[in-house]
Design an enzyme around this catalytic site. Structure first.
Site, PDB file in Angstrom:
ATOM      1  N   GLY A 119       0.519  -1.191   0.251  1.00 14.96           N
ATOM      2  CA  GLY A 119      -0.015  -0.200  -0.366  1.00 14.96           C
ATOM      3  C   GLY A 119       0.945   1.170   0.283  1.00 14.96           C
ATOM      4  N   ASP A 144      -7.980  -0.032   1.445  1.00 15.56           N
ATOM      5  CA  ASP A 144      -8.011   0.934   2.232  1.00 15.56           C
ATOM      6  C   ASP A 144      -9.083   1.986   0.880  1.00 15.56           C
ATOM      7  OD1 ASP A 144      -7.850   0.576   4.871  1.00 15.56           O
ATOM      8  OD2 ASP A 144      -5.706   1.691   4.540  1.00 15.56           O
ATOM      9  N   MET A 186     -12.454   0.476   8.949  1.00 14.46           N
ATOM     10  CA  MET A 186     -11.368   0.451   8.448  1.00 14.46           C
ATOM     11  C   MET A 186     -11.366   1.974   7.452  1.00 14.46           C
ATOM     12  SD  MET A 186      -8.950  -2.563   9.425  1.00 14.46           S
ATOM     13  CE  MET A 186      -8.251  -2.840  10.846  1.00 14.46           C
ATOM     14  N   ARG A 188      -8.294   4.517   6.980  1.00 12.33           N
ATOM     15  CA  ARG A 188      -7.644   4.953   7.446  1.00 12.33           C
ATOM     16  C   ARG A 188      -7.520   6.380   7.493  1.00 12.33           C
ATOM     17  NH1 ARG A 188      -1.598   4.918   5.482  1.00 12.33           N
ATOM     18  NH2 ARG A 188      -2.583   5.560   2.612  1.00 12.33           N
ATOM     19  N   GLU A 239     -13.279   4.496  10.306  1.00 12.65           N
ATOM     20  CA  GLU A 239     -12.413   4.841  11.635  1.00 12.65           C
ATOM     21  C   GLU A 239     -11.791   6.522  11.986  1.00 12.65           C
ATOM     22  OE1 GLU A 239      -9.329   1.990  11.810  1.00 12.65           O
ATOM     23  OE2 GLU A 239      -8.570   2.123   9.708  1.00 12.65           O
ATOM     24  N   ARG A 294     -10.107  -7.611   6.507  1.00 11.93           N
ATOM     25  CA  ARG A 294      -8.601  -7.675   5.605  1.00 11.93           C
ATOM     26  C   ARG A 294      -8.833  -9.008   5.517  1.00 11.93           C
ATOM     27  NH1 ARG A 294      -4.468  -4.186   8.270  1.00 11.93           N
ATOM     28  NH2 ARG A 294      -3.136  -6.310   8.790  1.00 11.93           N
TER      29      ARG A 294
HETATM   30  O1  F6P Z   1      -3.944  -0.055   5.283  1.00  8.56           O
HETATM   31  C1  F6P Z   1      -4.818  -1.153   6.220  1.00  8.56           C
HETATM   32  C2  F6P Z   1      -5.330  -0.924   6.914  1.00  8.56           C
HETATM   33  O2  F6P Z   1      -6.632  -2.505   7.425  1.00  8.56           O
HETATM   34  C3  F6P Z   1      -6.638  -0.111   8.166  1.00  8.56           C
HETATM   35  O3  F6P Z   1      -7.783  -0.132   7.211  1.00  8.56           O
HETATM   36  C4  F6P Z   1      -5.895  -0.090   9.191  1.00  8.56           C
HETATM   37  O4  F6P Z   1      -6.139   1.232   9.890  1.00  8.56           O
HETATM   38  C5  F6P Z   1      -4.486  -0.471   9.149  1.00  8.56           C
HETATM   39  O5  F6P Z   1      -4.812  -1.352   8.134  1.00  8.56           O
HETATM   40  C6  F6P Z   1      -4.716  -1.628  10.812  1.00  8.56           C
HETATM   41  O6  F6P Z   1      -3.530  -1.570  10.575  1.00  8.56           O
HETATM   42  P1  F6P Z   1      -2.926  -2.674  11.684  1.00  8.56           P
HETATM   43  O7  F6P Z   1      -2.854  -4.406  11.092  1.00  8.56           O
HETATM   44  O8  F6P Z   1      -1.335  -2.833  11.946  1.00  8.56           O
HETATM   45  O9  F6P Z   1      -3.904  -3.060  13.177  1.00  8.56           O
END
Ligand code: F6P
Length: 368
Positions: A119, A144, A186, A188, A239, A294
């Site tokens: 990403g 995202d 999610m 970001r 979020e 995810r």
């Molecule tokens: O960028 C993908 C993402 O899933 C975002 O939507 C989220 O803020 C972040 O990664 C979460 O990251 P981690 O897996 O480190 O909690």
């Protein structure tokens, strides 16, 4: 004329996304069909610095993985070689630049190119390594969907499907108990997942970072739902959603400053639920869908996009087109410079068709 034999490496960096394995499979099959060798670097760039961290990828190792979530190579969001966390004897963590070692490892292992799947953060690393002379082709990945250079990233539509299903299920409890249900998704600092899933699952209110909300407007919409009949409400909050004049909500327990990671967004759903209950008096519950977005198998659209990206990345290596990233510009998958790809984040356009659709069908963004 005999084709030039190449040895290429592939890695996956940042958060996992459904479709990563499909890219890996397409790269390995396309490259082996050209007679090349393919090596997988485990956990981003980490494998380069470890014994057994670089593995042979063959037809056999990628058989039957197109539909699998996660990544067979593993991934990390702590593996930036330009800012690598190293613990000193006194327990403090220093961030050191190991990018020259990455280039040295490529020379030592006689690797001709890297296909880097990632990403925003991982592609920035790829762009920096490319500037230093590493022959890199990037493949965009993120649930995202916030990369401006490609119309869409694989993983996004699978995350939307998961979130839509979850919001649909929340309707049952909301209606049965006459509750307000707040679900945090999610994304970001972009509201794509919340917007798509919120509209598809007919949420009553969708809060996205691009449209800061007013608590008064949000609660007025909820009260209206109770006064005019339905007697329950579904609030979808990205979020990164934030109140007008306010700031983002972050998770309290984050070791990011020690590891070079970005601070993690989170907690807006719980905060909103408290405020809504206080202000409206309606029973309110919140839920964070989190990493479920995810996980799991990529839907058909994401599998196809991932396979197309993997195949196109090998074509770019074949043509010597380095320092670029594959991108979907319908109807084609083509190459864009990595520098352009990481220059800006793609946010939801405020006057876009989907925002207008939502407003037209009575969904509130909490702004009016
Ligand atoms: O960028 C993908 C993402 O899933 C975002 O939507 C989220 O803020 C972040 O990664 C979460 O990251 P981690 O897996 O480190 O909690």
């Amino acid at each position: 004329m005999t084709a030039i034999q190449k040895a290429i490496a592939i890695n996956t960096g940042g958060g996992d996304a459904p479709g990563l394995n499909a890219v890996i499979r397409a790269v390995v099959l396309s490259a082996t069909n050209l007679g090349w060798s393919v090596y997988g670097i485990r956990r981003g760039y980490q494998g380069l610095f470890e014994e057994d961290g670089v593995v042979d990828l063959t037809r056999d190792t990628v058989r039957g993985i197109t539909h699998l979530g996660g990544t067979i190579l593993g991934t990390t969001n702590r593996g930036n070689p330009l800012s690598w966390p190293v613990e000193s004897e006194d327990g403090t963590v220093q961030l050191v630049d190991r990018s020259d070692e990455v280039l040295e490892e490529f020379r030592r292992r006689e690797l001709d190119a890297l296909i880097a799947i990632g990403g925003d953060g991982s592609l920035q690393i790829a762009a920096a390594l490319s500037e230093k002379g590493l022959p890199v082709v990037g493949v965009p990945k993120t649930i995202d969907n916030d990369l401006a250079a490609t119309q869409v990233t694989f993983g996004f539509h699978t995350a939307v499907a998961t979130a839509t299903d979850a919001i649909g299920r929340l309707h049952s409890t909301a209606e049965a108990h006459g509750r307000v249900m707040v679900v945090e998704l999610m994304g970001r600092t972009a509201g794509w997942i919340a917007l798509y899933a919120g509209v598809a699952a007919t949420a009553d209110i969708i809060l996205i970072p691009e449209i800061p909300y007013h608590l008064d407007a949000l609660c007025a919409k909820i009260n209206e739902r109770y006064e005019t009949g339905p007697g329950f409400a579904i609030v979808v909050a990205a979020e990164g959603a934030l109140e007008a004049g306010g700031s983002h909500t972050f998770l309290e327990h984050s070791e990011h400053s020690q590891t070079g990671e970005s601070a993690r967004l989170g907690g807006i759903g719980e905060k909103l639920a408290r405020q809504i209950a206080e202000r409206t008096g309606h029973e309110t519950r919140s839920l964070v869908l989190g990493h479920l977005q995810r996980g799991g198998e990529p839907i058909a659209y994401d599998r196809l996009l991932a396979l197309r990206f993997g195949s196109a990345a090998v074509e770019l290596v074949r043509d010597g087109c380095f320092g670029c990233m594959v991108a979907l510009r319908p109807p084609e998958v083509l190459a864009v410079p990595l520098s352009e790809a990481v220059a800006k984040i793609k946010l939801v356009p405020l006057d876009g068709d989907l925002v207008r659709t939502a407003r037209n069908i009575g969904i509130s963004f909490g702004d009016e």
